[in-house]
Structures are given as C-alpha cells and as structure tokens.
Design an enzyme around this catalytic site. Structure first.
Site, short mmCIF file in Angstrom:
data_model
loop_
_atom_site.label_atom_id
_atom_site.label_comp_id
_atom_site.label_asym_id
_atom_site.label_seq_id
_atom_site.Cartn_x
_atom_site.Cartn_y
_atom_site.Cartn_z
N ASN A 116 0.83 -1.20 0.00
CA ASN A 116 0.00 0.00 0.00
C ASN A 116 0.87 1.25 0.00
OD1 ASN A 116 -0.50 1.99 2.45
ND2 ASN A 116 0.14 0.04 3.35
N PHE A 120 -1.85 8.10 4.12
CA PHE A 120 -2.66 8.65 5.22
C PHE A 120 -3.92 9.35 4.69
CE2 PHE A 120 1.20 9.35 8.29
CZ PHE A 120 1.28 7.99 8.51
N SER A 181 5.48 5.12 8.75
CA SER A 181 4.91 4.82 7.43
C SER A 181 5.89 5.24 6.35
CB SER A 181 3.58 5.55 7.24
OG SER A 181 3.17 5.46 5.89
N ASN A 183 5.02 6.06 3.40
CA ASN A 183 4.24 6.71 2.34
C ASN A 183 4.02 8.20 2.52
OD1 ASN A 183 3.88 4.18 1.03
ND2 ASN A 183 2.30 3.67 2.52
N THR A 184 4.58 8.79 3.57
CA THR A 184 4.59 10.25 3.75
C THR A 184 6.03 10.71 3.70
OG1 THR A 184 2.56 10.28 5.07
CG2 THR A 184 4.04 12.15 5.31
N LYS A 212 5.06 3.57 17.10
CA LYS A 212 5.06 2.53 16.07
C LYS A 212 6.31 2.67 15.22
CE LYS A 212 2.03 0.20 12.77
NZ LYS A 212 0.64 0.10 12.28
N ASN A 241 5.60 -1.60 11.56
CA ASN A 241 4.86 -1.08 10.42
C ASN A 241 5.20 -1.90 9.17
OD1 ASN A 241 3.37 0.80 8.77
ND2 ASN A 241 3.89 2.43 10.19
#
Length: 342
Positions: A116, A120, A181, A183-184, A212, A241
C-alpha cells in the site's frame, strides 16, 4: 469447507474488477450498515474472552485490529462483534487529506501480502473526534493512530501531532504515534532520538502513548529509539509497520515488487518477530509491545507472543483469512500468566 476462504474471499477479490481499494471500501460500508441483530449473531460466533491487562488497560483478549483497516472509524461496532479485543483507528492526521493517487493498494495473492501507498488518506482529526463523540464508548479498548499531515513541514511535526492528540485523546484508551509509514515523505526521519523525545514530551498526558516503528530500522537505531522511549515515558511500542523490502515474494507476484509503498503480510512474519524479540530483550520486558506484521495463523501469533509481545494485531491476515483467524488467535493466545508488568 472454510466459508470465508472458499466463498466470501473470492467474491471480495473480484469486486471492482479486482481493485483492492474498491473491495476495502465496499466491505467497510457493509460492515458499517450491519443492524444490531446481525452484530449480535456475529458476536455469538466470534467473540472470545481471555482478559489481560497491558499498560494499565484491560483487554477482553489479546487480538486487535491494526490501524489502516478502518481509518475513519466508520464501522467501529462491527470489529468487536468479529472477535477483536481492541481496535486501532487511523492513521489520522490533523488536516484532512486525500492521500496518494490511485491505484495505491495491491494484493500479492500467492505471497499472501499487500503493498500500500495510501498516504494517510483520512477525513482529519476533527471529523474522527466528532464521530467518536456521537458513537460513545466501545465494548473494547480503542487505540488512535496519529500521523503527520503531508502539507505540514517536518519542523512543525510536533504541533501537528499535538493538534490531533488534543482532539482525540479524550476518546482513546491509547494513542499510537506513527512515525514509520513509508508513504509520507520524510516521516521516518521522525524516528530519530531528538524527534521522538520531542513528540513524547508534547504528548504526555492521561492516555498511554505508544510509538510505532518500522521493520527496516537497524538494531542500533532501534536500541537508540528504545532508550528515548524509556526515558520519556512511552507506554509501549508497536512493532512493526510495513516494510520497504521485497524479500519472500512468490515468483508470480514479482511483477508487483516494483510498486512503491509498504509491504505487509506473510513476507513480514519473521522480521516482525525478530524486531519484537530484540525490543523485548533490549528493554528486559519493561516496554510492552504490540506485535504486528505477518500474523497469518494462530502459530504466527504465538511466536510473536513468545518473542515478547503482550498483544498482537491483524491486518493482512484478516484480509486473507477472515474472522475465523481472529477467533483462532484469541483462543490460542489466552493468558497463561499476568502481563501487567509488560
């Protein structure tokens, strides 16, 4: 015959021409619309009680829904009915944001994995707070995962997290600080010593705060982070994560390996266990751990618990194995000793 694997999952995986995000949204809408009698029927089938207390919170069982499944908390009554002992919503940001361009969610079926790069996508902290206020308390503990808004500069990250914290901590049994994450842009740099220290100082309050972490950190980097968590009163750690690695993929899924984003599911099983064990050994069990990553069976969960986790979470395992996995993990993870100290 396994009803989910043989009948339900094939239908879900065909929805929207096989688009994973379409199936996800379709499922959430149906779960959100379940009437009280249907929820009661699910509860009779899947709920399992084996209470345990961790970081001062009492959990009906040790199996939780990981962040990412129900970001905006739209189907919250359904998750306890499906057997989960706690639910983590989010990741939510201070400002509403659409996330990255679609497609951004991919199934790697033969690997039992997900990639993925959602970014967010969520309605924002204020909208979630309003929804939680209207809903009232859940029958299980609620965790809220907080992330940084994409438009917020890294130097203003603490204030961004603090905005979300102030809005949401009254409704949360614990807060998860997501700094891992992939993805940011730049988010993972917030896992360094100074950034974590500043975040933990700002978010101190009546609600337990957990950090996390990414599975891609080196052991020295994890050890450094753990020192800060212990020094500044983190209630626990969530490990782990998604990963940027692409190890362990089936040959038939290699064509998706180049897709950007974080990988979850079966290829992460062993790495998440290794990180959980390292954290537990490094802290002597002083920092409770929620183990997440590649829990595809009751045995996977048991190995995470044996490695030092006090609780486990499901995401990809739930997508591939369905609610029967929740019950089987909860039954196998019943407490055999007190976990108050973890």
């Amino acid at each position: 015959m396994n009803l989910f694997s043989d009948a339900v999952r094939p239908v879900l995986f065909r929805l929207g021409g096989g688009d994973a995000e379409h199936a996800h949204e379709w499922t959430l809408k149906r779960l959100a619309a379940l009437p009280t009698p249907a929820l009661a029927a699910l509860r009779r089938r899947y709920a399992f009680s084996a209470p345990v207390e961790v970081f001062g919170v009492r959990f009906p069982n040790r199996v939780g829904l990981a962040a990412g499944m129900d970001k905006n908390g739209v189907a919250l009554p359904a998750w306890p009915a499906l057997g989960f002992g706690f639910v983590e919503v989010g990741t939510v940001t201070a400002k509403p944001q659409p996330g990255n361009d679609r497609p951004r969610l991919f199934r790697l079926r033969d690997s039992e994995a997900i990639i993925n790069r959602m970014g967010f996508n969520n309605e924002g902290a204020a909208a979630l707070a309003e929804r939680l206020a209207a809903l009232g308390p859940l029958p299980v503990p609620l965790g809220v995962s907080l992330g940084k808004s994409k438009v917020t500069p890294l130097e203003d990250a603490v204030d961004d997290y603090l905005t979300s914290y102030r809005l949401l901590h009254p409704y949360a049994d614990y807060i998860a600080v997501n700094v891992s994450s992939p993805n940011t842009p730049g988010l993972r740099t917030l896992q360094d010593r100074d950034s974590i220290a500043a975040l933990l100082k700002a978010l101190s309050g009546p609600v337990p705060v957990l950090v996390k972490i990414a599975p891609d950190l080196t052991e020295p980097a994890i050890a450094d982070l753990l020192e800060v968590c212990l020094e500044h009163g983190a209630a626990g750690l969530i490990a782990t994560n998604t990963t940027l690695a692409r190890d362990g993929l089936a040959e038939s899924d290699q064509h998706l390996a180049a897709e950007a984003g974080g990988l979850s599911g079966k290829p992460l099983t062993e790495r998440s266990r290794q990180v959980v064990k390292f954290v537990h050994d490094q802290t002597g069990g002083r920092l409770p751990i929620i183990g997440v990553g590649g829990v595809m069976s009751a045995d996977d969960a048991k190995r995470l618990l044996d490695a030092g986790a006090s609780l486990v979470q499901l995401y990809s395992g739930f997508i591939y194995r369905g609610p029967d996995l929740v019950r089987s993990v909860a039954r196998s993870a019943r407490p055999i000793r007190s976990h108050r100290a973890r």
